[in-house]
Design an enzyme around this catalytic site. Sequence first.
Site, PDB file in Angstrom:
ATOM      1  N   SER A 136       6.088  -5.261  -6.352  1.00 29.22           N
ATOM      2  CA  SER A 136       6.486  -4.836  -5.007  1.00 29.22           C
ATOM      3  C   SER A 136       7.494  -5.826  -4.423  1.00 29.22           C
ATOM      4  O   SER A 136       7.226  -7.034  -4.390  1.00 29.22           O
ATOM      5  CB  SER A 136       5.242  -4.773  -4.119  1.00 29.22           C
ATOM      6  OG  SER A 136       5.605  -4.443  -2.804  1.00 29.22           O
ATOM      7  N   CYS A 174      -4.550  -5.995   4.487  1.00 32.30           N
ATOM      8  CA  CYS A 174      -5.041  -4.612   4.537  1.00 32.30           C
ATOM      9  C   CYS A 174      -6.504  -4.522   4.932  1.00 32.30           C
ATOM     10  O   CYS A 174      -6.971  -3.468   5.303  1.00 32.30           O
ATOM     11  CB  CYS A 174      -4.812  -3.862   3.226  1.00 32.30           C
ATOM     12  SG  CYS A 174      -4.405  -4.863   1.855  1.00 32.30           S
TER      13      CYS A 174
HETATM   14  N1  PLP Z   1      -1.483  -4.908  -5.011  1.00 38.05           N
HETATM   15  C1  PLP Z   1      -1.709  -6.102  -4.443  1.00 38.05           C
HETATM   16  C2  PLP Z   1      -2.454  -7.137  -5.197  1.00 38.05           C
HETATM   17  C3  PLP Z   1      -1.245  -6.371  -3.151  1.00 38.05           C
HETATM   18  O1  PLP Z   1      -1.474  -7.558  -2.598  1.00 38.05           O
HETATM   19  C4  PLP Z   1      -0.541  -5.350  -2.466  1.00 38.05           C
HETATM   20  C5  PLP Z   1      -0.063  -5.577  -1.070  1.00 38.05           C
HETATM   21  O2  PLP Z   1      -0.593  -6.339  -0.322  1.00 38.05           O
HETATM   22  C6  PLP Z   1      -0.322  -4.132  -3.107  1.00 38.05           C
HETATM   23  C7  PLP Z   1      -0.811  -3.937  -4.378  1.00 38.05           C
HETATM   24  C8  PLP Z   1       0.410  -3.010  -2.429  1.00 38.05           C
HETATM   25  O3  PLP Z   1       1.793  -3.239  -2.408  1.00 38.05           O
HETATM   26  P1  PLP Z   1       2.686  -2.453  -1.318  1.00 38.05           P
HETATM   27  O4  PLP Z   1       2.465  -3.147  -0.019  1.00 38.05           O
HETATM   28  O5  PLP Z   1       4.083  -2.572  -1.825  1.00 38.05           O
HETATM   29  O6  PLP Z   1       2.211  -1.054  -1.321  1.00 38.05           O
END
Ligand code: PLP
Length: 377
Positions: A195, A319
Amino acid sequence: MKKIYCDISATTPVNDEVINFMGTVHKNAFGNPSSVHKYGQESHIVIEKARIETANAINCHQEEIIFTASGTEANNIALEGFIEPGDHIISSTYEHPSVMNVLKNLEKKGALLTLIKPENDGKVCPKKIESNITKNTKLVSIMFANNELGSVNDIHKISKLTKKHNISLHVDAVQCVGKIPIDLNDLNIDLMSISAHKFYGPKGVGALFVRKGINLKTIINGGGQELNLRPGTENIAGIAGLGMAIKMATDNLKKNTNYIKSLENLFINGLNKNNINYILHIKDRVPGVFALGFPKIDGQSLLISLDLKGIAVSFGSACSSGTTKASQILLDAGIDNEIAKSTLRFSFGKIHSEDDINYIVEQLSIILKRLEKKTYA
Ligand code: PLP
């Protein structure tokens, strides 16, 4: 008042060079990349350049990179696109919701799911993965680094054992790119999600590495872009920004890591010098990421007090914040409930200065003394 953003694990500010480049791309490469005319071809070239930069950064072939709208989308495409009812998946209890919730949905549709808890060092034990393999196991999905703890899994070892058992491996590497070297020629990873906003690129753009020979079914229907795995007119400027940001992050990885490690030392020495009572949960971590417990202190109150002094940190991950309950991820890693509730995540990066670190330590020391008095009053 000073304003110090210490939540690099949640997201990063965008590099100035990337902002400028994206502006130029927005202005000059607005054609639809699928159009045959010159305008379309100009946009197409921008995307393919970013694909090469991305592939070079993680040492894979450019045809193995699919651009997506986020790390979340990359995880969804990888898992939904690969698993069929009856397949067995081995994963961990501390995956990001963009993996965990997909796995739970796949389970409802008939997949079999085994979730392994992390050990006290914050890592998933490769032996436990191996002992859970059955004849139906099709996929192991393990994150490279955990977003709350900063712990780094031994993906090298895990990828050796999945290869030995002829099982595919998906790795959510969102927290690692640009922080830890990743060489896909050396690691037997089949699917890997990244990302851009975690490495000083724009939000709303990610990528999925799909190793040659891995077949994914389409889960989003549309016009066939990105090998029909992520149809929809491409986010040209976002993709260009991801390409530039990943190149900058990996070209400067060593320099940035050394710098961040020097800040880490300054931070820890400062905590010790000021006799701050803290517990550093994870020793082997992504550079700059600290899950720190402050015994007898309420983490939320500390977070708010720091925010009032201009210092932005997290309670749990971005989140899952907004709750006052201890993070399940910390509890699963064997951290006691009260200590988990006192734990904050500080994440530092190349944007920080020594002055910033000194200010954080100074404010922490003042605030903790005040909060301790309240606790004992
Ligand atoms: N995977 C992990 C380990 C993350 O920390 C995050 C975001 O905080 C994501 C996936 C999701 O990424 P995106 O924010 O680009 O959807």
